[in-house]
Design a protein around this motif. Structure first.
Motif, short mmCIF file in Angstrom:
data_model
loop_
_atom_site.label_atom_id
_atom_site.label_comp_id
_atom_site.label_asym_id
_atom_site.label_seq_id
_atom_site.Cartn_x
_atom_site.Cartn_y
_atom_site.Cartn_z
N SER A 121 1.08 -1.41 0.28
CA SER A 121 -0.27 0.34 -0.05
C SER A 121 0.72 1.26 0.14
CB SER A 121 -1.00 -0.11 1.56
OG SER A 121 -1.76 1.10 1.16
N HIS A 122 0.58 2.03 1.14
CA HIS A 122 1.87 3.24 0.97
C HIS A 122 3.29 3.27 1.86
CE1 HIS A 122 0.20 2.58 5.66
NE2 HIS A 122 1.15 3.08 5.40
N ASP A 304 -2.36 6.41 -3.19
CA ASP A 304 -0.88 5.89 -2.78
C ASP A 304 -0.90 4.77 -3.91
OD1 ASP A 304 -3.43 4.54 -2.72
OD2 ASP A 304 -2.37 3.61 -0.50
N ASP A 306 -1.45 1.64 -3.83
CA ASP A 306 -2.22 0.81 -4.57
C ASP A 306 -3.27 1.02 -4.85
OD1 ASP A 306 -2.59 1.27 -1.62
OD2 ASP A 306 -4.05 -1.58 -1.96
N ASP A 308 -6.02 2.99 -3.22
CA ASP A 308 -6.78 2.56 -2.22
C ASP A 308 -7.11 4.01 -1.17
OD1 ASP A 308 -4.96 2.30 -0.80
OD2 ASP A 308 -5.31 0.51 0.17
N ARG A 309 -6.30 4.78 -1.12
CA ARG A 309 -6.34 5.94 -0.15
C ARG A 309 -6.34 7.29 -1.44
NH1 ARG A 309 -1.91 6.01 4.26
NH2 ARG A 309 -2.75 3.95 5.38
CO CO Z 1 -3.41 1.87 0.40
#
Ligand code: CO
Ligand code: VG1
Length: 587
Positions: A121-122, A304, A306, A308-309
């Motif tokens: 992720s981030h 971010d 992936d 999702d943010r």
């Molecule tokens: Co993420």
């Protein structure tokens, strides 16, 4: 297809955190590290009634280093476990929300039982940075704790890997269906399912009209060299008719640009790392406005690694994620077709500010408070809707950590949040030639109506684990006693407790979800330890102060919460216990 059994041995530390298992990439590249975890997941699934035998599985990632190799390893284990159909995004890419959409929506008569998402992720990517893996279930959401605990248990006793013998390396560079014996691997365009879902959720024609409006509208979208670049091109350029100028870092890179990039390879959309975006928007890294008058774009956003943010900005203006979810919730039914029938409810993570609660009260819908991590929203969303296919019983959720989304999928969704904001802007600007009502106008009007939850988060990264745990244990033992002798100024302590969540749907209990100090005026201090880091500990300190509509609404948030920060540092003995006197990141 033939399979083979390979001996292996347990590897310590394979416990999934807030959002999957994350470690240094080189750890994942170590012998059997990834394979052990994947095998342990299949072993755990065998104890549930997931239809693995003859079933369909989704496998893809955010494109970080080791993504392609990891996919091939997972294919071999999945095939040996009896999976007959595997869906992979082109180039091995799918954003986290897109995986959720693929599980729930993809046509073809086969309902996947789950997905492996390869992402940290981030967290930064690259051979010397981080890698991760996360398992999602058939509702499209992250595995619940009961499953991640079962997986972890299996990693502690695993003795054998069960892998396909002589399975070919599948080319991921083109959309194609590969048949190997009775197994098919389908490689498809990563944007198909997610973007067609978003086209149903939003009034895309109105968003297109906003972007092309006569009076002008300009925006910048920073994909931060993560997977979102693929989706950003499809949505903003192809569907909404924006031009290339609007897109920053829209080519996915395995190291998100690496240490030499503006973000230093941290595809984490916040004031510290989304450097190019905030410069483009006229915002300083401390959140203040730059002095010069621009011109600056009307709207800005970032994602971010992936995707999702999301981070939302206006001209010289940063929207805190806690305000963002409240404002989206407020206007959703007025301007987003998915919500036209009204909201069923909303939810926020515990440390997220209470701005959402005020809107929920006004709309007369329930507002749930869950622990940090998107997996806790899943049950609420499933119970608010019919399980499975897209439904229209809407539910909005958000976290202070730049995560916002709804029950159109079961992950937070960076693109969804941006399209929601564009919908709000379109709604506030019915006259295409008039002067634009911008993001700052909308947010300040919101504060005038509901008051403002001034909010700041301090992160102390790379703290020694034992010291951080000791600090938390002391407060957990008796939070109230920690306040003895601390000058609380004008604040009066109402409660001090450890947040514990009782899931209203399945009755499961999640303990130790963060220490809360709540004051009589509604102000809050919250401490938690991060569950997404790969080494050491990260202490998160969340600070919130509410000012009602009659008070000062245009103060500088870090200054407003500073008295709370001082109290927090004193009562926690943070400096004494950890040797740290400054946070590493303020968001
Ligand atoms: Co993420
Ligand atoms: C952080 C955030 C949390 C978020 C999680 C995953 O977790 O605080 O709100 O759900 O990251 O986000 P923690 O345990 O480090 O505080 V992502 O975009 O990294 O999947």
């Amino acid at each position: 297809l033939e399979s083979k059994l390979l001996p292996t041995a347990p590897i310590a530390g394979q416990k999934p955190g807030t959002s999957g298992l994350r470690k240094k990439t080189k750890v994942f590249m170590g012998k059997n590290y990834l394979a052990n975890f994947v095998q342990s997941t299949f072993d755990a699934l065998a104890q549930t009634n997931a239809p693995v035998q003859g079933g369909t599985l989704v496998v893809s990632g955010d494109g970080r280093f080791y993504n392609p190799q990891a996919i091939q390893i997972i294919l071999q284990i999945a095939v040996a476990a009896g999976v007959k159909r595997i869906w992979v995004g082109k180039d091995g890419l799918l954003s986290t929300p897109a995986v959720s959409a693929v599980i729930r929506e993809r046509e073809g008569g086969f309902k996947p039982f789950g997905a492996f998402i390869l992402t940290a992720s981030h967290n930064p990517g690259g051979i010397t940075e981080d890698f991760g893996i996360k398992y999602n279930c058939e509702n499209g959401g992250p595995a619940p704790e009961s499953l991640t605990n079962a997986i972890h248990k299996n990693t502690e006793t695993i003795q054998q890997l069960h892998m396909a013998a002589q399975f070919p390396t599948i080319s991921l560079s083109q959309a194609a269906t590969h048949t190997i014996g009775d197994v098919t691997v389908e490689v498809f365009d990563a944007t198909e399912d997610h973007v067609s879902l978003l086209q149903k959720v939003f009034a895309m024609d109105k968003l297109k009209a906003l972007i092309g409006r006569e009076g002008g509208f300009s925006f910048k979208y920073d994909s931060m060299s993560g997977v979102q670049g693929v989706y950003a091109r499809r949505v903003f350029l192809e569907l909404l008719g924006a031009d290339d100028w609007s897109l920053l870092n829209a080519t996915p890179k395995e190291d998100f640009g690496g240490p030499k990039s503006a973000s230093h390879g941290h595809a984490d959309p916040n004031l510290k790392n989304a450097v190019e975006l905030i410069q483009a928007m006229g915002i300083k890294s401390d959140g203040r406005k730059v002095e010069n008058s621009g011109p600056f774009p009307d709207f800005g956003a970032a994602a971010d690694g992936d995707a999702d943010r999301n981070m939302i900005c206006g001209t010289k203006f940063f929207v805190t994620p806690s305000d963002s979810v409240a404002i989206i919730t407020r206007f959703a039914q007025d301007c987003i077709p998915f919500f036209a029938g009204g909201l069923k409810g909303c939810a926020r993570s515990m440390p997220t500010s209470c701005a959402l609660d005020r809107v929920a009260k006004d709309l007369n819908v329930p507002c749930f408070e869950v622990p940090t991590g998107w997996k806790f929203f899943g049950n609420l969303m499933d119970s608010a809707s019919t399980y499975g296919k897209t439904d229209y019983t809407p539910f909005i959720c958000g976290e202070e950590s730049f995560g916002t989304g709804s029950n159109h999928v079961r992950e937070k969704d960076g693109m969804w949040a941006v399209l929601a904001w564009l919908s709000i802007l379109a709604h506030h600007n019915p006259d295409p030639a008039a002067e634009l009502v911008g993001v700052e106008d909308i947010v300040t009007e919101h504060w005038k109506k509901y008051g403002r939850n001034y909010y700041v988060r301090y992160d102390y990264e790379g703290v020694e684990k034992a010291a951080a745990e000791e600090m938390m244990a002391r407060m957990a033992a008796d939070g109230r006693a920690c306040c003895d002798g601390v000058d609380l100024g004008n604040f009066e302590l109402a409660t001090a407790d450890m947040f514990e969540y009782h899931d209203p749907v399945d009755g499961s209990v999640s303990k130790n979800q963060g220490i809360r100090f709540i004051f009589t005026d509604g102000s809050r201090i919250v401490f938690r330890l991060s569950g997404t880091g790969v080494d050491g500990a990260t202490i998160r300190l969340y600070l919130e102060k509410y000012v009602d509509p009659t008070g000062s609404l245009d103060m500088y948030a870090p200054e407003v919460v500073r008295p709370l920060a001082e109290i927090a540092l004193k009562l926690s003995l943070l400096a004494e216990k950890t040797g740290r006197d400054e946070p590493s990141v303020i968001t």
